[in-house]
Structure formats: C-alpha cells, structure tokens
Design an enzyme around this catalytic site. Structure first.
Site, PDB file in Angstrom:
ATOM      1  N   ASN A   7      -4.222 -46.665  19.472  1.00  0.00           N
ATOM      2  CA  ASN A   7      -4.465 -46.545  18.033  1.00  0.00           C
ATOM      3  C   ASN A   7      -5.817 -47.169  17.736  1.00  0.00           C
ATOM      4  O   ASN A   7      -5.937 -48.385  17.578  1.00  0.00           O
ATOM      5  CB  ASN A   7      -3.347 -47.256  17.269  1.00  0.00           C
ATOM      6  CG  ASN A   7      -3.510 -47.181  15.753  1.00  0.00           C
ATOM      7  OD1 ASN A   7      -4.531 -46.747  15.245  1.00  0.00           O
ATOM      8  ND2 ASN A   7      -2.492 -47.629  15.041  1.00  0.00           N
ATOM      9  N   ARG A  90      -3.617 -41.802  18.232  1.00  0.00           N
ATOM     10  CA  ARG A  90      -3.789 -41.653  16.794  1.00  0.00           C
ATOM     11  C   ARG A  90      -5.124 -40.954  16.564  1.00  0.00           C
ATOM     12  O   ARG A  90      -6.167 -41.389  17.061  1.00  0.00           O
ATOM     13  CB  ARG A  90      -3.810 -43.015  16.116  1.00  0.00           C
ATOM     14  CG  ARG A  90      -4.128 -42.932  14.620  1.00  0.00           C
ATOM     15  CD  ARG A  90      -4.656 -44.252  14.102  1.00  0.00           C
ATOM     16  NE  ARG A  90      -5.013 -44.184  12.696  1.00  0.00           N
ATOM     17  CZ  ARG A  90      -5.838 -45.035  12.093  1.00  0.00           C
ATOM     18  NH1 ARG A  90      -6.404 -46.014  12.791  1.00  0.00           N
ATOM     19  NH2 ARG A  90      -6.117 -44.908  10.813  1.00  0.00           N
ATOM     20  N   HIS A 179      -4.027 -42.648   7.168  1.00  0.00           N
ATOM     21  CA  HIS A 179      -3.045 -43.693   7.507  1.00  0.00           C
ATOM     22  C   HIS A 179      -1.614 -43.161   7.378  1.00  0.00           C
ATOM     23  O   HIS A 179      -0.671 -43.924   7.130  1.00  0.00           O
ATOM     24  CB  HIS A 179      -3.202 -44.929   6.604  1.00  0.00           C
ATOM     25  CG  HIS A 179      -4.503 -45.649   6.744  1.00  0.00           C
ATOM     26  ND1 HIS A 179      -5.191 -46.158   5.675  1.00  0.00           N
ATOM     27  CD2 HIS A 179      -5.255 -45.942   7.845  1.00  0.00           C
ATOM     28  CE1 HIS A 179      -6.301 -46.732   6.084  1.00  0.00           C
ATOM     29  NE2 HIS A 179      -6.359 -46.610   7.402  1.00  0.00           N
ATOM     30  N   ARG A 238     -16.467 -50.137   3.908  1.00  0.00           N
ATOM     31  CA  ARG A 238     -16.574 -48.921   3.101  1.00  0.00           C
ATOM     32  C   ARG A 238     -16.406 -49.254   1.622  1.00  0.00           C
ATOM     33  O   ARG A 238     -15.585 -50.083   1.259  1.00  0.00           O
ATOM     34  CB  ARG A 238     -15.535 -47.895   3.549  1.00  0.00           C
ATOM     35  CG  ARG A 238     -15.899 -47.196   4.844  1.00  0.00           C
ATOM     36  CD  ARG A 238     -14.720 -46.430   5.415  1.00  0.00           C
ATOM     37  NE  ARG A 238     -13.878 -47.282   6.237  1.00  0.00           N
ATOM     38  CZ  ARG A 238     -12.727 -46.917   6.768  1.00  0.00           C
ATOM     39  NH1 ARG A 238     -12.247 -45.706   6.537  1.00  0.00           N
ATOM     40  NH2 ARG A 238     -12.030 -47.743   7.520  1.00  0.00           N
ATOM     41  N   GLU A 381       2.734 -48.313  13.840  1.00  0.00           N
ATOM     42  CA  GLU A 381       2.212 -46.974  14.063  1.00  0.00           C
ATOM     43  C   GLU A 381       2.394 -46.547  15.513  1.00  0.00           C
ATOM     44  O   GLU A 381       2.624 -45.368  15.797  1.00  0.00           O
ATOM     45  CB  GLU A 381       0.724 -46.937  13.694  1.00  0.00           C
ATOM     46  CG  GLU A 381       0.441 -47.141  12.225  1.00  0.00           C
ATOM     47  CD  GLU A 381      -1.038 -47.305  11.947  1.00  0.00           C
ATOM     48  OE1 GLU A 381      -1.650 -46.349  11.440  1.00  0.00           O
ATOM     49  OE2 GLU A 381      -1.580 -48.396  12.226  1.00  0.00           O
TER      50      GLU A 381
END
Length: 396
Positions: A7, A90, A179, A238, A381
C-alpha cells in the site's frame, strides 16, 4: 495462499503478508518518511518488533528494503520468493476503466500509467511497486485494488462538474473519489458497531493524504476528493480546496509556469506550505511550543473538516456516526478534539477523557447520551486488499 499486500502512499509504504483465507497476519510493517533525510522501517512478526533507520530517497528503495527484510535469514519470515503466491497492490486512480479488483496485465499497467497525471503523487509509485514486485516475485500473481472503485455509487448529481456536458460524456471528467479501500473497510466496521444496516456515516481518513466520505447504507454517496486526489481537505503537502482563479493569477499575473503551479499545489502546499513541516507530529509539537504558524495550520485543518461534516450531514439528511481513521485520525487526539468541539447542534457530544485514553481497533470518543456516535477505527486497507485479491484469484 500467502498474499503480500503493498500500500504505497505519497511518502510511505505499508505492507502485510497474510495467509488467506484465514486472514492470519504473518508480518506487517511500514516504511515512512520516504524522501526525508531519515526514513524509518518497522516490521512486526509473531516473535519480534524491528525498527531500522535508512536514507530512502524513493519508493523503489523502500520496496527493496522491505523485501530484503522479508528474506533475511535471521529476521525474515520467508526463505524463498516463490513462497509468495500473490501480491496485492493498492492503486489510487482507476478512472472509468476499473470498477473492480483486477489481475494485472501489460494493458492494465499502461492504463495505470495513463492515470498518473491525475494522481501524480500515487499512481507512479503504485506502478513502480507492481514493476518491482514482478521482478522480485516472478511466480506470483499481481492484483490491483483501486481506490476509486468504492465511489462508483456516487450519484451523477454529486460527481458531475458544472462544466460543458461534453467533458463528462466524451472525456469522463468527473469526481472519482479516493481512499475507497479505507472508507469501505471502516464504514463496514462502523455499521457493525452500530448494529444498523441502514445508517448515515461520515468517514474521515486523515493521513498525509486526507479525504471524507458520506456513506449511506454502506454505499458511498459523496466524497471530498474529486477528479484527482488534490482537492477537499488540507493535506500534508496538497492544498485541498482553492479558488481555481488563483491558478490563472499565478500564471498570467505572477509569471509562474503551469508545471510550477502544479508542483506547488501538490508538493509544497497543505500543512507543509503553512508550517514548513509535513508530519503532523512535528506540527503539533511546534504548536505546543508556541509556533503560531503551526497552531493556525491545525485550526485551518480542523475547520475544513468541520465544514465537510456539516455539508454531508445535510446531504444525507441526518447522521448516525462520525469515524476517524488513518495515521492522523487514529493517533491525533488533539485534531479529533478540535474537529468535534462545538458541534452540539448536530447531536455530537464529545468526551475528552475517552478521546485521550481510548485504545483498540475501535473505540468511542463521544459522551454518553450523544445522539451521534464518534468512533476511532483503525483502518486495515491491507486486509481489505488481501480479501479482494483472494476473491479474484479463488473465483478466477
């Protein structure tokens, strides 16, 4: 079947080696602060916890260190690469091409690269992880799980932009959402905790990348990220939401080149641009020591999250639970408190003691009698990716 899950985030790589379908975790770990002067690799097995420091400039360097540790005669958990049956990856942006988990082929890799311009901090690293894995584990099946897949249920009224229709119909320009693996996992855990199949949940994924999802009855119906993973909440580097007129002002009036603006908004803005730090632990420490830039950045971050909570509660006409997850969401009691304070109008009653002392994979931080539950749920995840990869391989 042993499945290695990779991931890759914008500055980290999480990994797990699992035996499926038993979901037994053979080992897990993380490489963080990739690109910084000191990168940290952690790996946990049944018998040991390992922490090592390196200078890892790229994700490829990080992946190589992970594999070196897995195969290490003393510290490792496998003896040969062919013990790995599959590698689950991922992949952040799948556009309209991938609504489901898929086996990786040369054509799939080409499309992942095509979407790299839309997820410049992620897709290139995701693809690099695939390419390195193919070299290191040539006998393993490579499987891609896409962040965008969970958000395919967002209705057109929420995902379409108010620009000429041809951009949507001919070029697929829309809000895709990201996500998704994390939001899917924690929202399902929240539904089980609430014991309600019909529920209105806002999941808040706070890490170096940040996003929020309105989840109604287990389906994503709105999401803070859009065409690319750059708008919405304030993130590590960001900017999140800005007035798009700013881009034209920077180019036409201040003389910046478009590539410079792109780099600035994606790699030099957010908490990094506001404070000089992109790790929230450093920012909180500086704020406690009186750094006013860091304090303001935390207030701005929490304020942005509050606005989205209000918007999504309105969009769903109600709210049963708020879920905090991911590295910051799970570990920053300060930011959780800043977000949830003064929200009694929504039925949120916060408990400072629970917020500071709560622990485990899922715990409540709302006061007794709160109409809305506030949950901290550890995302996994990697397990979700392993489950989806195993499903594809066992049915295909």
């Amino acid at each position: 079947m042993k499945i290695l899950v990779l991931n890759s985030g914008s500055s980290s790589i999480k990994f797990q080696l699992l035996t499926m379908p038993s979901e037994q975790v053979v080992c897990s770990g993380m490489v963080e602060r990739i690109g910084s002067e000191i990168s940290i690799l952690r790996i946990k097995t049944e018998t040991q916890n390992i922490k090592e420091e390196y200078s890892l400039k790229t994700h490829k360097d990080g992946l190589q260190k992970i594999v070196d540790l897995l195969l290490d005669p003393e510290k490792g958990v496998i003896q040969k690469p062919n013990e790995i049956n599959a590698v689950g990856h991922r992949v952040v942006h799948g556009g309209d091409s991938f609504a489901d988990t898929t086996l990786i082929t040369p054509e799939v890799k080409e499309e992942i690269m095509e979407f790299a311009t839309l997820a410049p901090l992620h897709n290139p690293h995701n693809l690099q992880g695939i390419q390195v894995s193919e070299q290191l584990f040539p006998q393993a099946e490579q499987v891609a799980v896409f962040d965008t897949a969970f958000h395919q249920t967002i209705p057109v009224k929420a995902r379409k932009y108010a620009i000429p229709n041809t951009f949507y119909s001919e070029y697929g320009i829309q809000a895709y959402g990201f996500h998704g693996t994390s939001h899917k996992y924690v929202s399902e855990k929240a539904m089980a905790h609430l014991k309600k199949e019909k529920s209105k949940i806002i999941s808040i994924h706070l890490g170096n990348g940040c996003s929020m999802t309105a989840v109604r009855n287990g389906k994503s119906v709105d999401h803070s990220l859009g065409f690319a993973p750059s708008n919405g909440l304030i993130m590590g580097s960001r900017s999140g939401d800005i007035d798009h007129s700013l881009i034209f002002h920077l180019v036409d009036t201040l003389g910046y080149k478009l590539e410079e603006v792109n780099q600035m908004l994606n790699r030099k803005s957010g908490m990094l641009g506001l404070t000089g730090y992109n790790d929230l632990r450093d920012i909180q420490s500086e704020a406690e020591n009186g750094n006013l830039d860091c304090l303001l950045a935390l207030e701005m971050n929490a304020y942005r999250v509050k606005k989205y909570i209000g918007a999504y509660a309105a969009a769903m006409n109600g709210l049963d639970a708020i879920v905090f997850t991911a590295g910051i969401g799970e570990n920053s009691s300060l930011l959780r408190k800043m977000v949830c304070s003064h929200m009694e109008y929504l039925g949120v009653r916060f408990d400072d003691v629970k917020n500071e002392s709560g622990s485990g994979s899922i715990f409540e931080i709302n006061a007794d009698g709160s109409e809305v539950k506030v949950l901290v749920i550890a995302t996994n995840e990697e397990l979700e990716i392993a489950k989806q990869a195993y499903s594809v391989l066992s049915t295909g």
